[in-house]
Design a protein around this motif. Sequence first.
Motif, PDB file in Angstrom:
ATOM      1  N   THR A  26      -1.938   6.356 -11.325  1.00 58.77           N
ATOM      2  CA  THR A  26      -2.783   6.663 -12.474  1.00 58.77           C
ATOM      3  C   THR A  26      -2.753   5.492 -13.450  1.00 58.77           C
ATOM      4  OG1 THR A  26      -2.337   9.021 -12.240  1.00 58.77           O
ATOM      5  CG2 THR A  26      -3.162   8.279 -14.374  1.00 58.77           C
ATOM      6  N   TYR A  27      -3.941   5.056 -13.828  1.00 57.58           N
ATOM      7  CA  TYR A  27      -4.086   3.920 -14.734  1.00 57.58           C
ATOM      8  C   TYR A  27      -4.667   4.378 -16.060  1.00 57.58           C
ATOM      9  CZ  TYR A  27      -3.099   0.603 -11.032  1.00 57.58           C
ATOM     10  OH  TYR A  27      -2.461  -0.120 -10.045  1.00 57.58           O
ATOM     11  N   ASP A  28      -4.106   3.860 -17.154  1.00 57.38           N
ATOM     12  CA  ASP A  28      -4.710   4.028 -18.468  1.00 57.38           C
ATOM     13  C   ASP A  28      -5.805   2.978 -18.592  1.00 57.38           C
ATOM     14  OD1 ASP A  28      -3.040   6.111 -19.470  1.00 57.38           O
ATOM     15  OD2 ASP A  28      -1.454   4.635 -19.756  1.00 57.38           O
ATOM     16  N   VAL A  29      -6.971   3.394 -19.057  1.00 60.51           N
ATOM     17  CA  VAL A  29      -8.121   2.492 -19.192  1.00 60.51           C
ATOM     18  C   VAL A  29      -8.515   2.446 -20.667  1.00 60.51           C
ATOM     19  CG1 VAL A  29     -10.463   1.978 -18.436  1.00 60.51           C
ATOM     20  CG2 VAL A  29      -8.897   3.188 -16.893  1.00 60.51           C
ATOM     21  N   THR A  30      -8.497   1.235 -21.223  1.00 62.15           N
ATOM     22  CA  THR A  30      -8.832   1.031 -22.628  1.00 62.15           C
ATOM     23  C   THR A  30      -9.895  -0.038 -22.744  1.00 62.15           C
ATOM     24  OG1 THR A  30      -6.546   1.542 -23.213  1.00 62.15           O
ATOM     25  CG2 THR A  30      -7.880   0.447 -24.895  1.00 62.15           C
ATOM     26  N   ALA A  31     -10.947   0.258 -23.495  1.00 60.75           N
ATOM     27  CA  ALA A  31     -11.997  -0.726 -23.779  1.00 60.75           C
ATOM     28  C   ALA A  31     -11.968  -1.020 -25.275  1.00 60.75           C
ATOM     29  CB  ALA A  31     -13.362  -0.198 -23.364  1.00 60.75           C
ATOM     30  N   SER A 104      -8.067  -6.440 -15.635  1.00 65.11           N
ATOM     31  CA  SER A 104      -8.764  -6.571 -16.908  1.00 65.11           C
ATOM     32  C   SER A 104     -10.160  -7.096 -16.643  1.00 65.11           C
ATOM     33  CB  SER A 104      -8.005  -7.496 -17.861  1.00 65.11           C
ATOM     34  OG  SER A 104      -7.978  -8.812 -17.345  1.00 65.11           O
ATOM     35  N   GLY A 105     -10.978  -7.062 -17.656  1.00 59.81           N
ATOM     36  CA  GLY A 105     -12.331  -7.558 -17.508  1.00 59.81           C
ATOM     37  C   GLY A 105     -13.050  -7.538 -18.832  1.00 59.81           C
ATOM     38  N   SER A 106     -14.329  -7.750 -18.746  1.00 64.45           N
ATOM     39  CA  SER A 106     -15.183  -7.745 -19.921  1.00 64.45           C
ATOM     40  C   SER A 106     -16.545  -7.230 -19.493  1.00 64.45           C
ATOM     41  CB  SER A 106     -15.296  -9.161 -20.487  1.00 64.45           C
ATOM     42  OG  SER A 106     -16.135  -9.190 -21.610  1.00 64.45           O
ATOM     43  N   PHE A 107     -17.208  -6.512 -20.380  1.00 66.24           N
ATOM     44  CA  PHE A 107     -18.562  -6.078 -20.067  1.00 66.24           C
ATOM     45  C   PHE A 107     -19.382  -5.978 -21.344  1.00 66.24           C
ATOM     46  CE2 PHE A 107     -16.288  -2.133 -20.814  1.00 66.24           C
ATOM     47  CZ  PHE A 107     -17.195  -1.314 -21.462  1.00 66.24           C
ATOM     48  N   ARG A 108     -20.684  -6.131 -21.162  1.00 69.22           N
ATOM     49  CA  ARG A 108     -21.643  -5.953 -22.249  1.00 69.22           C
ATOM     50  C   ARG A 108     -22.389  -4.657 -21.972  1.00 69.22           C
ATOM     51  NH1 ARG A 108     -25.582 -10.699 -22.780  1.00 69.22           N
ATOM     52  NH2 ARG A 108     -25.985  -9.969 -20.687  1.00 69.22           N
ATOM     53  N   MET A 109     -22.583  -3.867 -23.003  1.00 64.99           N
ATOM     54  CA  MET A 109     -23.287  -2.602 -22.875  1.00 64.99           C
ATOM     55  C   MET A 109     -24.488  -2.626 -23.809  1.00 64.99           C
ATOM     56  SD  MET A 109     -21.885   1.291 -23.419  1.00 64.99           S
ATOM     57  CE  MET A 109     -21.506   1.122 -25.151  1.00 64.99           C
ATOM     58  N   SER A 118     -23.174  -4.057 -27.432  1.00 63.07           N
ATOM     59  CA  SER A 118     -21.787  -4.413 -27.717  1.00 63.07           C
ATOM     60  C   SER A 118     -21.152  -5.075 -26.512  1.00 63.07           C
ATOM     61  CB  SER A 118     -20.952  -3.177 -28.084  1.00 63.07           C
ATOM     62  OG  SER A 118     -21.256  -2.724 -29.368  1.00 63.07           O
ATOM     63  N   THR A 119     -20.126  -5.865 -26.791  1.00 62.94           N
ATOM     64  CA  THR A 119     -19.288  -6.467 -25.754  1.00 62.94           C
ATOM     65  C   THR A 119     -17.892  -5.879 -25.885  1.00 62.94           C
ATOM     66  OG1 THR A 119     -20.570  -8.505 -25.813  1.00 62.94           O
ATOM     67  CG2 THR A 119     -18.384  -8.642 -24.826  1.00 62.94           C
ATOM     68  N   TYR A 120     -17.279  -5.562 -24.735  1.00 63.03           N
ATOM     69  CA  TYR A 120     -15.956  -4.946 -24.704  1.00 63.03           C
ATOM     70  C   TYR A 120     -15.048  -5.705 -23.754  1.00 63.03           C
ATOM     71  CZ  TYR A 120     -18.372  -0.898 -26.686  1.00 63.03           C
ATOM     72  OH  TYR A 120     -19.112  -0.073 -27.486  1.00 63.03           O
ATOM     73  N   ASP A 121     -13.767  -5.803 -24.112  1.00 61.48           N
ATOM     74  CA  ASP A 121     -12.726  -6.183 -23.169  1.00 61.48           C
ATOM     75  C   ASP A 121     -12.140  -4.878 -22.650  1.00 61.48           C
ATOM     76  OD1 ASP A 121     -13.108  -8.879 -23.615  1.00 61.48           O
ATOM     77  OD2 ASP A 121     -11.482  -9.042 -25.058  1.00 61.48           O
ATOM     78  N   VAL A 122     -11.898  -4.804 -21.348  1.00 58.17           N
ATOM     79  CA  VAL A 122     -11.380  -3.571 -20.761  1.00 58.17           C
ATOM     80  C   VAL A 122     -10.091  -3.880 -20.014  1.00 58.17           C
ATOM     81  CG1 VAL A 122     -12.824  -3.765 -18.679  1.00 58.17           C
ATOM     82  CG2 VAL A 122     -11.963  -1.526 -19.359  1.00 58.17           C
ATOM     83  N   TYR A 123      -9.119  -2.950 -20.143  1.00 59.28           N
ATOM     84  CA  TYR A 123      -7.796  -3.140 -19.546  1.00 59.28           C
ATOM     85  C   TYR A 123      -7.427  -1.900 -18.746  1.00 59.28           C
ATOM     86  CZ  TYR A 123      -7.730  -6.754 -23.076  1.00 59.28           C
ATOM     87  OH  TYR A 123      -8.049  -7.839 -23.838  1.00 59.28           O
TER      88      TYR A 123
END
Length: 127
Positions: A26-31, A104-109, A118-123
């Motif tokens: 199980t992974y915690d996902v934070t943007a 990790s990554g990055s995405f634009r929504m 918006s742009t987000y960093d995601v972990y």
Amino acid sequence: MNRPSSLAFLFILLAGCGKCELEMGTYDVTAIETSGDCGPLTSTTLVIVAGELPYIGGNATLCSGPSTLSGDGCTINFDRVCDSPAGTVQVDGFTEIVSPMSASGSFRMRAAGIPCISTYDVYYQLR
């Protein structure tokens, strides 16, 4: 129109075996919003099994558009259009395996119905 507020578009890609495989669990996902006006996204959890690589916008029933896995299986690039309660949302970016227990990554929504961008960093971190 409601603003997007969760990582509901989160999905996994079967990446196959390789040096960049995440451990099962199980992974915690934070943007974290780094720019823009869409607002914060609620953190979530994700269960990953062997050979899976998480990314935003992968849900085949809600989203369409290309996603490309790198030759070494460590990175996925995506450009997806998704249906959501906030209307049509476009997400594009990447996810990269950092270690067997994190990505990790990055995405634009872009949410056209609101409108916002918006742009987000995601972990992704194994619990």
